[in-house]
Design a protein around this motif. Structure first.
Motif, short mmCIF file in Angstrom:
data_model
loop_
_atom_site.label_atom_id
_atom_site.label_comp_id
_atom_site.label_asym_id
_atom_site.label_seq_id
_atom_site.Cartn_x
_atom_site.Cartn_y
_atom_site.Cartn_z
N PHE B 10 -34.29 -16.26 8.52
CA PHE B 10 -33.55 -15.02 8.71
C PHE B 10 -32.31 -15.22 9.56
CE2 PHE B 10 -37.91 -13.87 7.81
CZ PHE B 10 -37.70 -13.11 6.68
N ALA B 11 -32.03 -16.47 9.90
CA ALA B 11 -30.89 -16.71 10.78
C ALA B 11 -29.67 -17.17 10.01
CB ALA B 11 -31.24 -17.75 11.82
N ASP B 12 -29.89 -17.91 8.92
CA ASP B 12 -28.73 -18.48 8.24
C ASP B 12 -28.12 -17.50 7.25
OD1 ASP B 12 -30.81 -20.61 6.16
OD2 ASP B 12 -30.69 -18.45 6.40
N ASP B 13 -27.14 -17.97 6.53
CA ASP B 13 -26.48 -17.11 5.56
C ASP B 13 -27.45 -16.68 4.49
OD1 ASP B 13 -23.35 -18.88 5.66
OD2 ASP B 13 -24.11 -17.20 6.82
N PRO B 14 -27.36 -15.45 4.09
CA PRO B 14 -28.31 -14.98 3.09
C PRO B 14 -28.07 -15.64 1.74
CG PRO B 14 -26.71 -13.28 3.56
CD PRO B 14 -26.41 -14.41 4.48
N VAL B 15 -29.13 -15.63 0.95
CA VAL B 15 -29.04 -16.17 -0.39
C VAL B 15 -28.48 -15.09 -1.28
CG1 VAL B 15 -30.86 -17.81 -0.14
CG2 VAL B 15 -31.46 -15.48 -0.60
N GLU B 16 -27.28 -15.26 -1.74
CA GLU B 16 -26.70 -14.33 -2.71
C GLU B 16 -27.19 -12.90 -2.46
OE1 GLU B 16 -24.72 -15.28 -5.46
OE2 GLU B 16 -24.59 -17.17 -4.39
N PRO B 17 -26.70 -12.24 -1.44
CA PRO B 17 -27.28 -10.96 -1.06
C PRO B 17 -27.37 -9.96 -2.20
CG PRO B 17 -25.15 -11.32 0.01
CD PRO B 17 -25.55 -12.62 -0.61
N ASP B 18 -26.46 -10.06 -3.10
CA ASP B 18 -26.46 -9.05 -4.16
C ASP B 18 -27.07 -9.53 -5.46
OD1 ASP B 18 -23.41 -7.75 -2.96
OD2 ASP B 18 -25.40 -6.90 -2.81
N ASP B 19 -27.73 -10.69 -5.37
CA ASP B 19 -28.28 -11.20 -6.61
C ASP B 19 -29.43 -10.32 -7.07
OD1 ASP B 19 -30.91 -11.84 -5.75
OD2 ASP B 19 -30.10 -13.45 -4.64
N GLY B 20 -29.89 -10.62 -8.23
CA GLY B 20 -31.12 -10.04 -8.73
C GLY B 20 -31.17 -8.53 -8.62
N GLY B 21 -32.34 -8.09 -8.30
CA GLY B 21 -32.72 -6.70 -8.26
C GLY B 21 -31.64 -5.66 -8.15
N ALA B 22 -30.72 -5.85 -7.26
CA ALA B 22 -29.78 -4.78 -6.99
C ALA B 22 -29.00 -4.38 -8.25
CB ALA B 22 -28.81 -5.20 -5.91
N GLU B 23 -28.64 -5.38 -9.03
CA GLU B 23 -27.84 -5.01 -10.19
C GLU B 23 -28.71 -4.91 -11.44
OE1 GLU B 23 -25.20 -8.22 -9.44
OE2 GLU B 23 -26.10 -9.38 -11.03
N GLY B 24 -28.20 -4.16 -12.37
CA GLY B 24 -28.90 -4.06 -13.64
C GLY B 24 -30.32 -3.59 -13.48
N GLU B 25 -30.51 -2.35 -13.20
CA GLU B 25 -31.87 -1.83 -13.04
C GLU B 25 -32.10 -0.75 -14.07
OE1 GLU B 25 -31.54 -1.06 -8.74
OE2 GLU B 25 -33.45 -2.08 -8.70
N PRO B 26 -32.34 -1.16 -15.30
CA PRO B 26 -32.48 -0.17 -16.36
C PRO B 26 -33.63 0.80 -16.10
CG PRO B 26 -33.14 -2.37 -17.12
CD PRO B 26 -32.51 -2.53 -15.79
N GLU B 27 -34.59 0.38 -15.27
CA GLU B 27 -35.75 1.23 -15.12
C GLU B 27 -35.68 2.22 -13.97
OE1 GLU B 27 -38.61 -2.17 -16.89
OE2 GLU B 27 -39.40 -0.96 -15.25
N VAL B 28 -34.54 2.25 -13.28
CA VAL B 28 -34.43 3.21 -12.18
C VAL B 28 -34.49 4.61 -12.77
CG1 VAL B 28 -32.91 4.14 -10.42
CG2 VAL B 28 -33.11 1.69 -10.69
#
Lengths: 282, 161
Positions: B10-28
Motif C-alpha cells: 500500500f506504499a508504492d505506486d498503485p497498479v493502474e488505478p483505473d484498470d479493470g472494474g471501474a470502466e465498462g460496467e455493463p451490469e451496473v
C-alpha cells in the motif's frame, strides 16, 4: 500496515487454524484485523468465525463480484464482524470456485473495450485494487489472506495484495516437507505475480517429535527460512476449534478444552508469533 | 525470496488505478447511475461555494447541502439537520463515492499521521475514533489557496511555465 497470506501446498495442515489464531492474537494485541477468506472449501475461516451464511447464495454480493468489477453493493457491506472483538472477515463464497473463469471473462471484456490493443488486464492485481479503492488500509492495521491450498488466481491475488507469506507446514504425512519444494514455491509465486515475496517464516504445525520429524526440523532450521515457533501436535485443541467454531483462545476461555492449563502455552506461542510478525513490518 | 516482510503493497505506486472494474460496467443497475448524477452536480456547485462556508461545516457531505447551506435557504427542509453527519452516517464512506487515490511521499505520510494525532488531541477523542477520510476531506475543506501556492512554489512550481 501488516499484510500477509497464510499458505501451504497441502490442505489440512492447519493453515486456516493458524490464520484464525493469529488474527485473534493480533486483535488482542490492540490491532484492527481484517481476514480475507479466499478458500471456497466448506471448512474455511468463514466457517470458523461463523460468517459463512451467505456462501451458497448465488445472488448475494461477494468478493468475487468486486474482483471482477461487477459489484452488487458496497464493498464495506461484505465485511462481517465476528464474535472476536477486533477481527473482521470478508467471507468466502462459492463463487470463488469459479474465480479463474470469472477473471478470464472479465479480462476478455476489459481487453476488448480497452483502446490499446495490447492491453492486458492484470488478473492477479484485482484484490489489491479493491482494497485500495475502498481504503481498507485506512481502517485496518492487519490484513491476513487465507487462500485455498492450491496454486491459482486466488493465491496470486492474495500474494500480490499482501507481498508477504507465512508458511504453515506439516513435517510428515501428506504435508511432507521439502525445503527445496518451499524454495520452488516461493520462486514460482514471485515469477507468477512479478514481485518479490517476503517470507515471514515457516511454521511447523502438529510436530510430533518422531525421528523423521526431528530430522526434518533440523534441516529446516539449517535452511534460509526463519522458524519463529514450532507448534506441537494439538489435535484436541484444534478439533475443539472446529467443533465450537471459535479460535484457540475462545476454546480455552470457555473451558471447552480439558487440557486448558497446559494449552495456555500454545496461546503464548500464537502471541509470540503474532508479535514476531508485527516486528517484521516495523 | 526475501526473509521477513515483503514490500508494503500500500506504499508504492498503485497498479493502474483505473484498470479493470471501474470502466465498462455493463451490469451496473440503472438506479445506481442515476443516483450519482445529482450528487455530481452538487459537488460541482459546492466547489464554487466552498469559500463561503465556515470551517465547521466544511466537512459536511453532499446530502446536507440543500438544508444547511445558506445559499440554498429557500429549499424545502425535508431532512432534519440536528444530527451531525458523522453520527448520522452508517459508514465512513457513506456518500463518498468520489474515490481519489492519495499519493504521498514518505515524509508527508508521516506528517499526515502527526496531523491525525494532533486533530484527535484537539477534539479530545481517541485517535482510533478519528477517521482518516474525514481528516483528509476537512483538509480540503479548510485549505488555504495562498498557503498551498507558497508551498508549491518552494517545491519548484515557481519555475514551471
Amino acid at each position: 500496515m501488516i499484510t500477509y497470506t497464510t499458505y501451504s501446498e497441502a490442505g489440512g495442515v492447519g493453515k486456516t487454524t493458524t490464520a484464525a489464531n493469529l488474527a485473534v492474537a493480533h486483535a488482542r494485541r490492540g490491532h484492527d484485523v481484517l481476514c480475507i477468506d479466499l478458500d471456497p472449501q466448506e471448512g474455511s475461516l468463514s466457517y470458523l468465525f461463523e460468517v459463512d451464511d451467505d456462501r451458497s447464495d448465488g445472488t448475494a454480493d461477494n468478493l468475487v463480484r468486486h474482483l471482477i468489477g461487477r459489484p452488487k453493493g458496497e464493498f464495506r457491506d461484505l465485511i462481517r464482524e465476528t464474535d472476536e472483538a477486533g477481527v473482521d472477515v470478508i467471507p468466502s463464497h462459492n463463487m470463488l470456485e469459479n474465480l479463474t473463469r470469472n477473471l478470464m471473462k472479465a479480462a476478455e471484456i476489459e481487453e476488448d473495450m480497452h483502446p490499446d490493443d495490447d492491453y492486458e488486464w492484470p488478473k492477479h492485481e484485482q484484490l489489491l485494487r479493491v482494497l485500495r479503492e475502498n481504503d481498507v488500509p485506512g481502517d485496518y492495521d492487519v490484513i491476513i489472506c487465507d487462500p485455498q491450498a492450491t496454486p491459482g488466481d486466488a493465491l496470486n491475488n492474495a500474494i500480490f495484495a499482501t507481498r508477504s507469506v507465512l508458511l504453515p507446514v506439516e513435517l510428515s504425512g501428506k504435508g511432507a516437507l521439502s525445503i527445496r519444494g518451499l524454495d520452488d514455491l516461493v520462486t514460482g509465486l514471485e515469477e507468477e505475480v512479478g514481485i518479490q515475496v517476503g517470507v515471514l517464516g515457516v511454521v511447523p504445525v502438529g510436530f510430533k517429535r518422531t525421528n523423521t520429524q526431528e530430522t526434518q526440523l533440523e534441516e529446516l532450521k539449517a535452511s534460509d527460512f526463519d522458524l519463529p515457533v514450532v507448534f506441537r501436535e494439538r489435535a484436541s485443541l484444534m478439533q475443539n476449534m472446529w467443533d465450537h467454531r471459535t479460535s484457540a483462545y475462545g476454546v480455552l476461555e470457555d473451558e471447552r478444552e480439558p487440557n486448558g492449563e497446559y494449552e495456555l502455552e500454545t496461546l503464548e506461542k500464537y502471541d509470540d508469533l503474532a508479535a514476531g510478525i508485527e516486528g517484521e513490518f516495523e | 525470496m526475501k526473509s521477513g516482510a515483503g514490500d508494503d503493497p500500500f506504499a508504492d505506486d498503485p497498479v493502474e488505478p483505473d484498470d479493470g472494474g471501474a470502466e465498462g460496467e455493463p451490469e451496473v443497475p440503472a438506479e445506481e447511475s442515476t443516483a450519482e448524477s445529482p450528487s455530481t452536480n452538487e459537488r460541482a456547485d459546492r466547489r464554487g461555494q466552498r469559500d463561503d462556508r465556515d470551517q465547521s461545516r466544511g466537512g459536511d457531505d453532499d446530502a446536507t447541502d440543500d438544508t444547511d447551506d445558506a445559499g440554498n435557504s429557500d429549499d424545502g427542509d425535508d431532512e432534519p439537520t440536528e444530527i451531525p453527519w458523522v453520527l448520522r452516517r452508517s459508514r465512513v464512506k457513506e456518500d463518498r463515492d468520489n474515490v481519489h487515490q492519495f499519493f504521498l511521499r514518505d515524509e508527508y505520510s508521516a506528517a499526515e499521521d502527526a496531523i491525525m494525532d494532533a486533530v484527535a488531541d484537539e477534539l479530545d477523542i481517541r485517535e482510533k475514533d478519528l477517521k482518516k477520510l474525514d481528516v483528509r476531506e476537512a483538509m480540503v475543506a479548510t485549505a488555504d489557496a495562498e498557503a498551498i501556492a507558497a508551498t508549491l512554489s518552494e517545491w519548484g512550481y515557481e519555475y514551471v511555465d
